[in-house]
Design an enzyme around this catalytic site. Sequence first.
Site, PDB file in Angstrom:
ATOM      1  N   THR A 193       0.836  -1.200   0.000  1.00  0.00           N
ATOM      2  CA  THR A 193       0.000   0.000   0.000  1.00  0.00           C
ATOM      3  C   THR A 193       0.871   1.250   0.000  1.00  0.00           C
ATOM      4  O   THR A 193       0.627   2.201  -0.748  1.00  0.00           O
ATOM      5  CB  THR A 193      -0.930   0.003   1.226  1.00  0.00           C
ATOM      6  OG1 THR A 193      -1.777  -1.149   1.180  1.00  0.00           O
ATOM      7  CG2 THR A 193      -1.791   1.243   1.268  1.00  0.00           C
ATOM      8  N   GLN A 205      -6.161  -2.060  -2.692  1.00  0.00           N
ATOM      9  CA  GLN A 205      -5.416  -0.894  -2.197  1.00  0.00           C
ATOM     10  C   GLN A 205      -4.587  -0.263  -3.312  1.00  0.00           C
ATOM     11  O   GLN A 205      -3.746  -0.927  -3.914  1.00  0.00           O
ATOM     12  CB  GLN A 205      -4.496  -1.292  -1.041  1.00  0.00           C
ATOM     13  CG  GLN A 205      -5.212  -1.904   0.147  1.00  0.00           C
ATOM     14  CD  GLN A 205      -5.095  -3.413   0.164  1.00  0.00           C
ATOM     15  OE1 GLN A 205      -5.341  -4.071  -0.858  1.00  0.00           O
ATOM     16  NE2 GLN A 205      -4.723  -3.978   1.301  1.00  0.00           N
ATOM     17  N   GLN A 260     -10.096   2.362  -3.408  1.00  0.00           N
ATOM     18  CA  GLN A 260      -9.700   1.982  -2.063  1.00  0.00           C
ATOM     19  C   GLN A 260      -8.359   2.629  -1.713  1.00  0.00           C
ATOM     20  O   GLN A 260      -7.398   2.551  -2.488  1.00  0.00           O
ATOM     21  CB  GLN A 260      -9.586   0.460  -1.934  1.00  0.00           C
ATOM     22  CG  GLN A 260      -9.224  -0.005  -0.527  1.00  0.00           C
ATOM     23  CD  GLN A 260      -9.326  -1.511  -0.348  1.00  0.00           C
ATOM     24  OE1 GLN A 260      -9.952  -2.208  -1.153  1.00  0.00           O
ATOM     25  NE2 GLN A 260      -8.745  -2.018   0.723  1.00  0.00           N
ATOM     26  N   ASP A 261      -8.309   3.282  -0.548  1.00  0.00           N
ATOM     27  CA  ASP A 261      -7.062   3.885  -0.033  1.00  0.00           C
ATOM     28  C   ASP A 261      -6.548   5.030  -0.909  1.00  0.00           C
ATOM     29  O   ASP A 261      -5.354   5.118  -1.193  1.00  0.00           O
ATOM     30  CB  ASP A 261      -5.963   2.825   0.117  1.00  0.00           C
ATOM     31  CG  ASP A 261      -6.260   1.817   1.215  1.00  0.00           C
ATOM     32  OD1 ASP A 261      -7.327   1.904   1.834  1.00  0.00           O
ATOM     33  OD2 ASP A 261      -5.410   0.949   1.457  1.00  0.00           O
ATOM     34  N   ASP A 277     -12.148   2.926   2.867  1.00  0.00           N
ATOM     35  CA  ASP A 277     -11.042   3.472   3.672  1.00  0.00           C
ATOM     36  C   ASP A 277     -10.258   4.534   2.907  1.00  0.00           C
ATOM     37  O   ASP A 277      -9.027   4.592   2.987  1.00  0.00           O
ATOM     38  CB  ASP A 277     -10.078   2.352   4.092  1.00  0.00           C
ATOM     39  CG  ASP A 277     -10.752   1.200   4.809  1.00  0.00           C
ATOM     40  OD1 ASP A 277     -11.836   1.409   5.382  1.00  0.00           O
ATOM     41  OD2 ASP A 277     -10.199   0.088   4.801  1.00  0.00           O
ATOM     42  N   ARG A 311     -14.156   3.317   9.986  1.00  0.00           N
ATOM     43  CA  ARG A 311     -14.044   2.076  10.752  1.00  0.00           C
ATOM     44  C   ARG A 311     -12.642   2.028  11.367  1.00  0.00           C
ATOM     45  O   ARG A 311     -11.692   2.629  10.834  1.00  0.00           O
ATOM     46  CB  ARG A 311     -14.307   0.855   9.883  1.00  0.00           C
ATOM     47  CG  ARG A 311     -13.373   0.677   8.696  1.00  0.00           C
ATOM     48  CD  ARG A 311     -13.682  -0.607   7.948  1.00  0.00           C
ATOM     49  NE  ARG A 311     -12.767  -0.827   6.829  1.00  0.00           N
ATOM     50  CZ  ARG A 311     -12.480  -2.019   6.332  1.00  0.00           C
ATOM     51  NH1 ARG A 311     -13.025  -3.123   6.853  1.00  0.00           N
ATOM     52  NH2 ARG A 311     -11.655  -2.147   5.309  1.00  0.00           N
ATOM     53  N   TRP A 316      -9.275   0.966  11.920  1.00  0.00           N
ATOM     54  CA  TRP A 316      -8.168   0.178  11.367  1.00  0.00           C
ATOM     55  C   TRP A 316      -7.236  -0.295  12.480  1.00  0.00           C
ATOM     56  O   TRP A 316      -6.711  -1.410  12.430  1.00  0.00           O
ATOM     57  CB  TRP A 316      -7.416   1.037  10.348  1.00  0.00           C
ATOM     58  CG  TRP A 316      -6.271   0.382   9.654  1.00  0.00           C
ATOM     59  CD1 TRP A 316      -6.092  -0.960   9.433  1.00  0.00           C
ATOM     60  CD2 TRP A 316      -5.146   1.034   9.061  1.00  0.00           C
ATOM     61  NE1 TRP A 316      -4.923  -1.169   8.734  1.00  0.00           N
ATOM     62  CE2 TRP A 316      -4.323   0.022   8.495  1.00  0.00           C
ATOM     63  CE3 TRP A 316      -4.756   2.367   8.937  1.00  0.00           C
ATOM     64  CZ2 TRP A 316      -3.134   0.323   7.843  1.00  0.00           C
ATOM     65  CZ3 TRP A 316      -3.584   2.656   8.273  1.00  0.00           C
ATOM     66  CH2 TRP A 316      -2.772   1.644   7.741  1.00  0.00           C
TER      67      TRP A 316
END
Length: 514
Positions: free
Chosen positions: A283, A313, A335-336, A357, A421, A423
């Site tokens: 990531t 990611q 995502q990310d 996220d 959320r 992590w």
Amino acid sequence: MEKIFVLGLVSASLLVFVPKLANCDTISSCTQTPYPEICKSFIGSNPPLTSKGFLDEVLKVTLNQAQLAQSLISAMDLSSFNEPAKAAWVDCTEHYANTVSQLNRVSLSNSREDTQTWLSAAIANQETCKNGFMELNSASYMSSLPSMLSNFSKLLSNSLAINNQAPSPSPSPSPSGGRRLLSGGFPSWVSATDRKLLQSSTSASQANIVVAADGSGNFLTISEALSASSKLRSGTSRFVIYVKKGTYNENVQISQSNIMLIGDGIGATIVTGSKNVHDGSTTFSSATVGATGSGFIAKAMTFQNTAGPQKYQAVAFRSSSDLSIYYQCSFEGYQDTLYVYSQRQFYRNCDIYGTVDFIFGDAVVVLQNCNIYVRKPLSGQENTVTAQGRTDPNENTGISIHNCQITAASDLSSVKTYLGRPWKQYSRTVVMKTYLDSLIDPAGWLEWSGNFALSTLYYGEYANTGPGSSTSNRVNWPGYHIMSTSDALGFTVASFLGGGSWISAAGVPYTSGL
């Protein structure tokens, strides 16, 4: 992000770990630290008598251990490593080199807030080293890492706790008695010269170097311009790179301090890439653009990762630049998308697009007056705007979303969407005076896995508006808070981004922060 857990037993609160002190206000012995046995093994049974001497001794030991860790990791035999494990190892070498740099800064600092920021960044580096191996299904190779890293993590945690209880220097009062922002809403650590650059129209005359994809500038790529800047600039003064309208397909690493990238506007100057975890990047290393040098500024640019939701990611922009600013920029991914990795960051009038996220990391960050657009995820996925990565209760980190709008992008249909959320164990995120559209699920927030972190996180909402803002059916976790005004003030630019050490007496008064 992979489900990587760091378990702890401290309950969540805006006030973090405070040891039981014996008739004093500071930590001055190993028995008062989170890991007393580790402390005693390095400091001994008779530490310096003063709390300042004790802190200095612990920080010196921690720096020595960081240098040892860096040396051992750099010298590892990789003959048995597969390619994904080698990719994770490359990240680790960078993380530990940066940790040594952070701890060297700590050794020269007289500011408790600076020290807490840089120690928190060192903890983020520790976690990210481990995460890389797990993301690439190479966790078995982690046993090859130096065995002393566990003790080093505990030394960092002890250092954070001791520094957190150190006496604060008395701040210098501003003439009006309140903290201030500069005209236009920028923190006062933005110099007058930088403020003019941020508030003026873009032109080549402002720049030290011009980048143009059509050949009309000094360089064709941003990476070439950055490489040349080290030879062309004088010292570490502000160096401005004007990136003309065009699409720049490159992965950019900004390690120099006080670099400024100015583009021709969102959708006009575009930096794009497509690295992702599915295809073998961590990531961390998937970022299209990564900024590590302190004092970075970006204005009027778009940063993309086009890997798409099916690649999981895939970071568009990653920042660990301390005292960095992002103004009128767009961050586009799935995502990310935006990795607010570590240290102090301020985003204003920006657009952020993503699915899962998509604002995540362990920085001290305020996003103000931004548009947050939720996109269509993979089938079966639920959208989560944030995933904050605080692993130690004494870290000063968190995500503050202030006076923004969270709405659906044009491609989003009826998909459950949550504000965040947890992590990590002490995840901390607040949403204040923000417009929440109807896409936000009535529960507001989503579990990571079962009861993990629900009593140790700090999630808060304050004075939000819009059809998704009702708190009547929000989660009833111990760590969730409908914040008071005094709670919310702690997460404003004036307070959360370093208080008196950042906000001086220049410009327009900004006393309430809300």
